[in-house]
Every structure is written in structure tokens, then in C-alpha cells.
Design an enzyme around this catalytic site. Structure first.
Site, PDB file in Angstrom:
ATOM      1  N   THR A 282       0.848  -1.191   0.000  1.00  0.00           N
ATOM      2  CA  THR A 282       0.000   0.000   0.000  1.00  0.00           C
ATOM      3  C   THR A 282       0.884   1.240   0.000  1.00  0.00           C
ATOM      4  O   THR A 282       2.073   1.154  -0.321  1.00  0.00           O
ATOM      5  CB  THR A 282      -1.000  -0.051   1.180  1.00  0.00           C
ATOM      6  OG1 THR A 282      -1.900   1.047   1.076  1.00  0.00           O
ATOM      7  CG2 THR A 282      -0.317   0.013   2.538  1.00  0.00           C
ATOM      8  N   ASN A 283       0.328   2.405   0.330  1.00  0.00           N
ATOM      9  CA  ASN A 283       1.142   3.626   0.372  1.00  0.00           C
ATOM     10  C   ASN A 283       0.705   4.478   1.556  1.00  0.00           C
ATOM     11  O   ASN A 283      -0.194   4.103   2.312  1.00  0.00           O
ATOM     12  CB  ASN A 283       1.035   4.393  -0.955  1.00  0.00           C
ATOM     13  CG  ASN A 283      -0.409   4.746  -1.273  1.00  0.00           C
ATOM     14  OD1 ASN A 283      -1.052   5.465  -0.528  1.00  0.00           O
ATOM     15  ND2 ASN A 283      -0.923   4.216  -2.368  1.00  0.00           N
ATOM     16  N   ARG A 284       1.318   5.662   1.697  1.00  0.00           N
ATOM     17  CA  ARG A 284       1.139   6.452   2.919  1.00  0.00           C
ATOM     18  C   ARG A 284      -0.093   7.344   2.893  1.00  0.00           C
ATOM     19  O   ARG A 284      -0.308   8.123   3.823  1.00  0.00           O
ATOM     20  CB  ARG A 284       2.381   7.305   3.146  1.00  0.00           C
ATOM     21  CG  ARG A 284       3.586   6.502   3.567  1.00  0.00           C
ATOM     22  CD  ARG A 284       4.843   7.349   3.492  1.00  0.00           C
ATOM     23  NE  ARG A 284       4.726   8.559   4.280  1.00  0.00           N
ATOM     24  CZ  ARG A 284       5.418   9.674   4.070  1.00  0.00           C
ATOM     25  NH1 ARG A 284       6.281   9.733   3.079  1.00  0.00           N
ATOM     26  NH2 ARG A 284       5.256  10.719   4.833  1.00  0.00           N
TER      27      ARG A 284
END
Ligand code: CTP
Length: 396
Positions: free
Chosen positions: A209-211
Site C-alpha cells: 500500500t502507500n502512505r
């Protein structure tokens, strides 16, 4: 300050929920509105007028007979952009439904022609009584808006039946929408907002995933709803509380997001694609948990579907599409390339710098269109959302 220059009159009748109206008064003040409070005699038995006076910085009015405010009921019925009655007791509803005007609040409501929002609050049996139902129907048919009541704890114990006044936050959201929709081009339009990250399974336990926190998208959904739009928010996994007002749909992967966006597009007037889809997905996710004891692994990642690009042909004619880009270099040039490739009207370019971007409350963005680039200062995401919607309204 989304309500600066607006004038709200809060009518308070005599119910225990009036303590929550203090919080509501404060919300209006914080949003920049000028607030007047008119209390019935029984309301003043629950909360002292001094409490409201301290919150709104003005005298509270309780009587038709104050010499220096002769005809106050007429000026107070005309001047405010919105009258909010919270709480509206069963007795207050009965009096206004019948056109009785025997105190300042009911007199100003009888003279009122502009918008009124009513938040009923009473014992659940009083609310269930057919007399109350009819009174509520009468005022609703006159064009007044009703919010609540909700079920849940009452002064005399919990109930599954409605009676409890809606929470101040919910009343504020409904009131802000009534005030702002009159001068927004987004009023009545269908706005689709995507927000947050997506995630791709590596195995049943682990994800890529990402931030992205989803804050920018949630702020946009909230702001578009406040302007009177019909808002759907499609959100990936985030810890944020859902905004009050928009319909919220949850998705997990980029493919789920693409499907949800594709389904909603034929109806959408404005697409605000603030989500940060996971750009890569494992080529072959494992069906069982990988064991760390197996040692190092190499995972082949494939680019995920580009949601904006693949759904481009399904957009409604005349609709507006806005993309968001987070760049570390060549910002404006890359934003323009995305504008072109994804068929967008505007790209909100996020600069990679302290205090801006993922996981923070503020953003410094540049609004990039085919022929202009408007730099905005560092702003709370809620303010940045308002500025982005101003630009969208200009495009509409
Ligand atoms: N976007 C999308 N589908 C993806 C990735 C991004 O629709 N799979 C959207 C984002 O929601 C955003 C815009 O495209 O509105 C730009 O996102 P960005 O990640 O900057 O674009 P990419 O196409 O992934 O380009 P890059 O090569 O810079 O990663």
C-alpha cells in the site's frame, strides 16, 4: 471560515438537549458566522442565557417585551440567512404548527419566510404520539427542513425509538449546507470523490500500500456536501471517521476502485480523484501465508490498472474530472502530461515538501490546467479543499 459573513439565528426551546445547543452555537462561531440566540422561558430553565452570551458575544433575547428591541421579532425573522430551532420540543412544534405566536421565538417563526431547520428532541413516547407526527408534517410541508431525532440515550433512559436530538455536528453540517447551497454551482450536482490508498494482497496477511491518509479526499467530500452537492465518497482503507452527509463506499484494491468508479461515472458531474491507488500489484499473490523462515523473497510486481485512463470513455458529456499528483521533480510539466493522458480538466499538484502531502493536516498545492498554474499557499486540507472546489465551480 466557511460561514463568514453569514448570520444564523438559533432558537432554543425548553428541553434538556439545549445543553448540546451550546456546542452548536460554538461551531457556528468557529465557522465565522454571526449568531443570535433566542430562548423560550422554559429553555432558560435548562441553560442560562449568560452561557450563550459568553459563547456568541451578543445579548440573548428571551422576551417580546424588551423596550430597546421593539419589533425585534420582525427584524430577527428577516435578517438571518438561516433559523435553526434546536432543540424543538413537542410543545414548540405544536405551537408553530398552529401559528401560535405567544413568545419571541414563536412570533419570529410565524413571521419567517426564509429557510428554517428544526431539530426535534423529546421523550420517545411524545415523539411517537400522532399529534407530534402531524405537527411535524405540517411544518415540513411549509418547506422547513427537519433533522432527526435519533434513537439512543434519553434523559429518562435509553430507547430504541427516536426522540434524542441529533448531535451538534450533524445539525451543523445540515445548516451549513442550507446556507451555502444557494450560491454554489455545485448544488444539486453529483460529485464523486475517491480517497485514501488502496492495497494489494501479497499473501492473505500482507499487503502493498502507500502512505495516503485519505484526508484530502475526505475534506473534499465534506466541502462539496456543504455546497449542496449530492456526494458519493469511495474510500480505500483509512482510519478516518466517515464524513457526515456523503454516501460512503469502501474498496480494497485498485481493481475494486476502478470498478466502483466505472459504475458511478455515467451519473457523475464532477469526479475528484484524490485516491492514491496502489500503483503495483503482486503478479501472483500467494494463497497461504509466506514463512519468514523460508528466507529472502523476490516479488514480481505489475503496474495496476490506471483508473482515470481506463474509465475515461465512460464520463458523462460536459462533466469535470480532476486528478491529483504527488511529484518530487518536474511538477508542472508532469502534471500537464497527466492532464493530457488521463483526459482531465485540472490536476492538483502536491509538492514534496515539509508540511505538505501524505499523513499531514496541511497541503501546499498548485492547480494546473492546460493553460494556467495557480500556486496556493500552505493551507489546512479543509481550506485547500474549498479552494479546489472554487476552481471546479469556475470550470462548471
Ligand atoms: N490514478 C489512477 N489510477 C492509478 C494511479 C493513479 O486513476 N492506478 C490517478 C490518481 O488518483 C490521481 C492521478 O491518477 O488522481 C495521478 O496519480 P499519480 O500516481 O501521480 O499517477 P500515475 O499515473 O501513477 O503516474 P506516475 O507514473 O507518476 O506514478
Amino acid at each position: 471560515m466557511t460561514l463568514s459573513g453569514r448570520h444564523v439565528l438559533l432558537g432554543v426551546s425548553g428541553g434538556i438537549a439545549s445543553y448540546k445547543t451550546c456546542m452548536l452555537a460554538r461551531r457556528f462561531i468557529e465557522a465565522g458566522a454571526a449568531v443570535d440566540v433566542v430562548m423560550t422561558a422554559s429553555a432558560a430553565q435548562f441553560v442560562r442565557p449568560t452561557t450563550f452570551e459568553a459563547l456568541i458575544g451578543r445579548p440573548v433575547l428571551t422576551s417580546l417585551w424588551e423596550r430597546d428591541r421593539a419589533l425585534a421579532h420582525i427584524s430577527l425573522s428577516r435578517e438571518p440567512g438561516l433559523v435553526v430551532v434546536a432543540p424543538a420540543t413537542a410543545n414548540l412544534l405544536a405551537r408553530v404548527a398552529q401559528g401560535i405566536a405567544d413568545d419571541l421565538l414563536t412570533a419570529l417563526l410565524l413571521a419567517r419566510t426564509g429557510p428554517v431547520l428544526v431539530a426535534p428532541a423529546m421523550n420517545d413516547m411524545m415523539f411517537a404520539h400522532p399529534a407530534t407526527g402531524r405537527n411535524l408534517e405540517l411544518v415540513e410541508n411549509r418547506g422547513w427542513s427537519i433533522i432527526g431525532p435519533e434513537s439512543g440515550p434519553l434523559a429518562e433512559g435509553s430507547s430504541d425509538l427516536p426522540g434524542r436530538m441529533s448531535e451538534p455536528d450533524a445539525i451543523f453540517v445540515a445548516a451549513e449546507r442550507l446556507l451555502r447551497q444557494a450560491d454554489s454551482r455545485l448544488a444539486g450536482r453529483r460529485v464523486l470523490v475517491t480517497a485514501g490508498p488502496t492495497r494489494e494482497l501479497l499473501d492473505p496477511i500482507r499487503v502493498i500500500t502507500n502512505r495516503s491518509s485519505g484526508r484530502m479526499g475526505f475534506a473534499l467530500a465534506r466541502a462539496a456536501y456543504a455546497r449542496g452537492a449530492d456526494v458519493t465518497l469511495i474510500a480505500g482503507p483509512t482510519a478516518l471517521a466517515p464524513p457526515i452527509g456523503p454516501d460512503v463506499m469502501r474498496v480494497e484494491s485498485t481493481a475494486d476502485l476502478a470498478e466502483a468508479v466505472g459504475n458511478a461515472l455515467p451519473e457523475t458531474d464532477v469526479l475528484l480523484m484524490a485516491a492514491a491507488p496502489a500503483d503495483y500489484r503482486p503478479a501472483a499473490p500467494e494463497s497461504t501465508k509466506r514463512r519468514r523462515s523460508d528466507g529472502a523473497i523476490a516479488v514480481e510486481l505489475h503496474p495496476s490498472v490506471d483508473v482515470l485512463e481506463t474509465t475515461r470513455s465512460r464520463r458523462k458529456g460536459g462533466s469535470i474530472a480532476v486528478g491529483f499528483a504527488y511529484e518530487t521533480e518536474h511538477g508542472i510539466a508532469r502534471a500537464r502530461a497527466k492532464l493530457e493522458r488521463k483526459g482531465l480538466d485540472l490536476v492538483v499538484l502536491n509538492l514534496d515538501e515539509e508540511g505538505s502531502g501524505a499523513e499531514v493536516e496541511t497541503n501546499r498545492v498548485t492547480l494546473v490546467s492546460a493553460d494556467a498554474a495557480q500556486e496556493l499557499p500552505l493551507l489546512p486540507k479543509s481550506d485547500a479543499a474549498e479552494r479546489i472546489l472554487d476552481a471546479v465551480e469556475r470550470l462548471l
